[in-house]
Design a protein around this motif. Structure first.
Motif, PDB file in Angstrom:
ATOM      1  N   UNK A   1      56.955  24.680  73.770  1.00 14.16           N
ATOM      2  CA  UNK A   1      58.010  24.961  72.484  1.00 14.16           C
ATOM      3  C   UNK A   1      56.348  24.481  72.025  1.00 14.16           C
ATOM      4  N   UNK A   2      56.890  24.808  70.302  1.00 12.98           N
ATOM      5  CA  UNK A   2      55.613  24.037  69.623  1.00 12.98           C
ATOM      6  C   UNK A   2      56.431  22.758  69.048  1.00 12.98           C
ATOM      7  N   UNK A   3      57.776  22.543  69.100  1.00 14.56           N
ATOM      8  CA  UNK A   3      58.510  21.724  68.368  1.00 14.56           C
ATOM      9  C   UNK A   3      58.562  20.017  69.245  1.00 14.56           C
ATOM     10  N   UNK A   4      58.526  19.111  68.824  1.00 15.35           N
ATOM     11  CA  UNK A   4      59.311  17.729  69.618  1.00 15.35           C
ATOM     12  C   UNK A   4      60.864  17.786  69.627  1.00 15.35           C
TER      13      UNK A   4
ATOM     14  N   UNK B   1      57.523  50.344  74.099  1.00 13.82           N
ATOM     15  CA  UNK B   1      57.901  49.293  73.938  1.00 13.82           C
ATOM     16  C   UNK B   1      58.303  48.938  72.524  1.00 13.82           C
ATOM     17  N   UNK B   2      59.901  48.326  72.094  1.00 11.26           N
ATOM     18  CA  UNK B   2      60.149  49.034  70.836  1.00 11.26           C
ATOM     19  C   UNK B   2      60.232  47.285  69.833  1.00 11.26           C
ATOM     20  N   UNK B   3      60.143  46.158  71.045  1.00 12.32           N
ATOM     21  CA  UNK B   3      59.976  44.812  70.634  1.00 12.32           C
ATOM     22  C   UNK B   3      59.735  44.149  71.709  1.00 12.32           C
ATOM     23  N   UNK B   4      58.893  43.293  71.013  1.00 18.12           N
ATOM     24  CA  UNK B   4      58.224  41.943  71.990  1.00 18.12           C
ATOM     25  C   UNK B   4      59.052  40.092  70.856  1.00 18.12           C
ATOM     26  N   UNK B   5      60.354  40.465  71.412  1.00 21.10           N
ATOM     27  CA  UNK B   5      60.652  39.026  70.803  1.00 21.10           C
ATOM     28  C   UNK B   5      59.649  38.223  70.721  1.00 21.10           C
ATOM     29  N   UNK B   6      59.514  36.986  69.596  1.00 18.66           N
ATOM     30  CA  UNK B   6      58.749  35.612  69.922  1.00 18.66           C
ATOM     31  C   UNK B   6      59.438  35.269  70.848  1.00 18.66           C
ATOM     32  N   UNK B   7      58.472  34.336  71.091  1.00 25.91           N
ATOM     33  CA  UNK B   7      58.230  33.193  72.926  1.00 25.91           C
ATOM     34  C   UNK B   7      58.126  31.659  72.132  1.00 25.91           C
TER      35      UNK B   7
END
Ligand SMILES: *Cc1c(COP(=O)(O)O)cnc(C)c1O
Length: 349
Positions: free
Chosen positions: A185-188, A281-287
């Motif tokens: 993840x990008x956050x602490x 593909x309808x959607x790739x959710x942000x990960x």
């Protein structure tokens, strides 16, 4: 908040099993106290002595890596162990409630059901954020634990910090934040809030970014009061000697972990682009994790087709809010190519 007031009454004065190694903690001596085999082991390496029940060496090392005092660390046989122990410690069967926010990690519900705790389920919003109002209106005086998962499995997103804080400020029981995927993840970590919230438990694991799933080492970070409760009710030797030794060696190799995480994030971006290029593909959710959730027409059929090709992804299409979704772990470059080639072939038919 008084943690002992939340604890199941019969546990307040319970005495834990006193192991042989609790009475004498020196390393040298003639050990005739634990009915071990004095000659060694049938295995090549010697495992004849019981391991340190409190895993002091390992906790010291983790303390340095995580920047968390050893006294605020509990180690479990995977993070699944503290999930179960927390419910056993705080939830009176048939009375107390565990709050979950589906779609989320399945073990919270499984452990709640095994322990016969009541389940209060408040689904995430359609953007996979916490329904904070829904949570606050669904809880009662019997709500003892809420499990939040961030980044969340199977959706891959991190929950909003402000929502988590609102829950921490208003939930009357233990707030567990499962950070199995925090390394991606990008956050602490929310472990920075431990001194502010005595009811906060942060779970992490070595199973994902560190690549040590088979050794089973999970961590719970919390106030000393909660750590001492978990320590009191766990099996005395819950972390075996092989795990303590091998994990301790692996922790010297944090650089490897950081490099692999970096590589996985690069491969994740590549795979997302490739998968997005398919019309079906309808959607790739942000990960924020080492997997992606993909909404795709005929998900179940594609899942079955992939199995025939010996490519195994996770079918989440029957999960609430995840209709037609597959969860795909980021593999090596060649594994990801096998997947996208198989999908190409399927769609070309
Ligand atoms: C994989 C996973 C875990 C399991 O961790 P172990 O330490 O292997 O038991 C815990 N929580 C979530 C959300 C996971 O996805």
């Amino acid at each position: 908040m008084d943690i002992n007031a939340l604890l199941r009454k019969h546990l307040i004065n319970i005495k834990p099993y006193s192991s042989a190694r609790d009475e004498y903690t020196g390393k040298e001596g003639v050990f005739l106290d634990a009915n071990e085999n004095p000659f060694g082991s049938a295995s090549k390496e010697a495992f004849n002595r019981y391991p340190d029940p409190l895993q002091k060496g390992l906790k010291e090392k983790l303390s340095l890596i995580k920047g968390i005092p050893a006294t605020n660390i509990f180690l479990g046989n995977g993070s699944d162990e503290p999930i179960d122990l927390l419910i056993r410690a705080f939830c009176e069967p048939e009375k107390d409630e565990v709050v979950i926010t589906p779609p989320t990690y399945g073990m919270y519900q499984v452990c709640a059901e095994i322990n016969n705790a009541k389940l209060v389920s408040v689904p995430l919003t359609k953007d996979f954020d916490l329904d904070v109002e829904g949570i606050l209106s669904a809880i009662s005086g019997n709500s003892k634990i809420i499990f939040l998962c961030s980044p969340n499995n199977p959706t891959g997103n991190s929950l909003q910090k402000s929502d988590i804080i609102t829950v921490l400020e208003n939930f009357p029981g233990i707030v567990v934040i499962d950070e199995a995927y925090i390394d991606f993840a990008q956050h602490e970590s929310y472990a920075t809030l431990l001194s502010k919230y005595k009811n906060l438990v942060v779970l992490q694991t070595l199973s994902k970014a560190w690549g040590l799933a088979a050794l089973r080492l999970g961590m719970a970070f919390a106030d000393e009061q909660i750590i001492s409760i978990l320590t009191k009710i766990k099996y005395p030797y819950n972390i075996n000697a092989a795990t303590q030794k091998l994990v301790s060696e692996a922790l010297d190799n944090e650089k490897w972990k950081n490099e692999q995480v970096h590589e996985i994030l690069t491969l994740r971006d590549e795979l997302i682009e490739k998968i997005k290029s398919f019309d079906q593909v309808e959607k790739v959710y942000p990960s924020d994790a080492n997997f992606i959730l993909v909404k795709i027409r005929d998900a179940k059929k594609i899942f079955d087709y992939l199995i025939e090709q010996k490519i195994i992804v996770r079918d989440r299409s029957k999960v609430v809010l995840c209709e037609d979704c597959l969860r795909i772990t980021i593999g090596t470059k060649s594994e990801n190519n096998s997947l996208t080639e198989a999908l190409s072939n399927y769609f070309d038919k």
